[in-house]
Write an enzyme that holds these catalytic residues in place. Sequence first.
Site, mmCIF file in Angstrom:
data_model
loop_
_atom_site.group_PDB
_atom_site.id
_atom_site.type_symbol
_atom_site.label_atom_id
_atom_site.label_comp_id
_atom_site.label_asym_id
_atom_site.label_seq_id
_atom_site.Cartn_x
_atom_site.Cartn_y
_atom_site.Cartn_z
ATOM 1 C CG ASN A 162 -15.636 92.032 -54.467
ATOM 2 O OD1 ASN A 162 -15.059 92.711 -55.551
ATOM 3 N ND2 ASN A 162 -15.221 92.607 -53.484
ATOM 4 N NE ARG A 191 -17.810 95.944 -54.441
ATOM 5 C CZ ARG A 191 -16.494 96.561 -54.232
ATOM 6 N NH1 ARG A 191 -15.321 95.934 -54.262
ATOM 7 N NH2 ARG A 191 -16.460 97.989 -54.034
ATOM 8 C CG HIS A 238 -17.265 102.167 -50.264
ATOM 9 N ND1 HIS A 238 -16.320 102.969 -49.468
ATOM 10 C CD2 HIS A 238 -16.564 100.984 -50.616
ATOM 11 C CE1 HIS A 238 -15.181 102.657 -49.778
ATOM 12 N NE2 HIS A 238 -15.109 101.432 -50.416
ATOM 13 N NE ARG A 240 -8.788 103.799 -53.892
ATOM 14 C CZ ARG A 240 -10.062 103.093 -53.686
ATOM 15 N NH1 ARG A 240 -11.172 103.960 -53.419
ATOM 16 N NH2 ARG A 240 -10.120 101.802 -53.437
ATOM 17 C CD GLU A 290 -18.649 96.156 -48.779
ATOM 18 O OE1 GLU A 290 -17.506 95.830 -48.267
ATOM 19 O OE2 GLU A 290 -18.447 96.783 -49.760
#
Length: 407
Positions: free
Chosen positions: A17, A99, A188, A249, A392
Amino acid sequence: MTAPKVDIAPGAVLVINAGSSSLKYQLIDPHTEQVYADGLAERIGEPTGSAITHEANGRNRRIDVALPDHAAAIAKVAELLREDGIFLRESGLAAVGHRVVHGGRTFHAPTVIDDEVRAEIERIAPLAPLHNPPNLVGIQAVSALLPDVPAVGIFDTAFFHDLPADAATYALDAEVAQKYAIRRYGFHGTSHQYVSRRAAEFLGRDYGDVNQIVLHLGNGASASAIRGGRPIDTSMGMTPLEGLVMGTRTGDIDPGIAFQLARVGGMSIDEIDHLYNKRSGLKGLSGDNDFRAILERVDAGDEAAALAYHVYLHRLRHYLGAYMIELGRVDAIVFTAGVGENAAPVRADALAHLEMYGIEIDPDRNAVRSPEPRRISTDASSVAVLVVPTNEELEIARQAAAVVAGA
Ligand code: ADP
């Protein structure tokens, strides 16, 4: 000192990732779920402070080392692995699973990365300018090190590729939207897919029979409504900026605010982008984006932290309510990721006073800390409230191995 050679089961997957200045990696057997090595290279390309946190063979270490670029980082990781007795090139890896954040309109399934695919990921990079370019750099660097191992792209948007049109479409001039590939993509996805499947397994029910709301609450945060294994809505949109309040965010914000900031504040598009992505959310409201710090400050009576906490919860409950209505019947509400798995007060407050909807948390169950999936609702609660730790890396490894095996 070099450790004795470790036997890696054939078919293990190296999961990568790559962020703009970081590279997370894990070497995992997707079948047995054994993790051989796991780590994070940080501050890649920065003049100072770069380091690798590395774990293998039960040994945990942090190495301060210059990492001028991602190629240097992966070379150093390979060297650390050799010291641990793990020889990547001779390990019979099934695949490297990368990813990739944005799959655009093109990618909706795990895809073996060849020159054509790489070019397409590059072509859609303007959709995710902060994410896809570093993902590509990671692909390049690892492929140079392991040219004979298939590289597979696992796209964060893929799970949501078939969102129903009503949920995927912005009420924007249709021609403009078409021209610029503007739609709600969702992110996600790997986590929502893994967690929702795991939740159905935990409940002992067929995935296709369960209606669930998954709340992935990490630094980035998103909610999804999943009907019988198919997502019908999700809170992130064209970019990972939409939806829930996050660490740094904004989540949902009146689009008109950007006009005001530009016209009256004289801010450039890049400055507004930075403001929305890096200086907002919990951090913008309170100065902290780490939820542990927020909770401590709330307990200590800090007003800014309390406001941040309540704004966060307000938005979360807003989405919960919307998704309950969209789904009609809700079998499970599932919390995951750093905040969702660990912050019991967030779970309790998110679902407070919803008994009339069949949702009731058991405070003792909610207080239990565990790395395992668990039920935190009372036996009387008709909606099962679960905590399901996300993984993940495992999901990426499984999907990469399956695509290489031709499944
Ligand atoms: P990401 O993968 O998006 O960077 P994570 O899923 O690792 O994020 O979640 C990070 C968030 O989880 C941080 O805000 C952190 O404070 C929060 N977190 C981790 N442990 C705890 C805890 N014990 N209590 C509350 N929040 C926690």
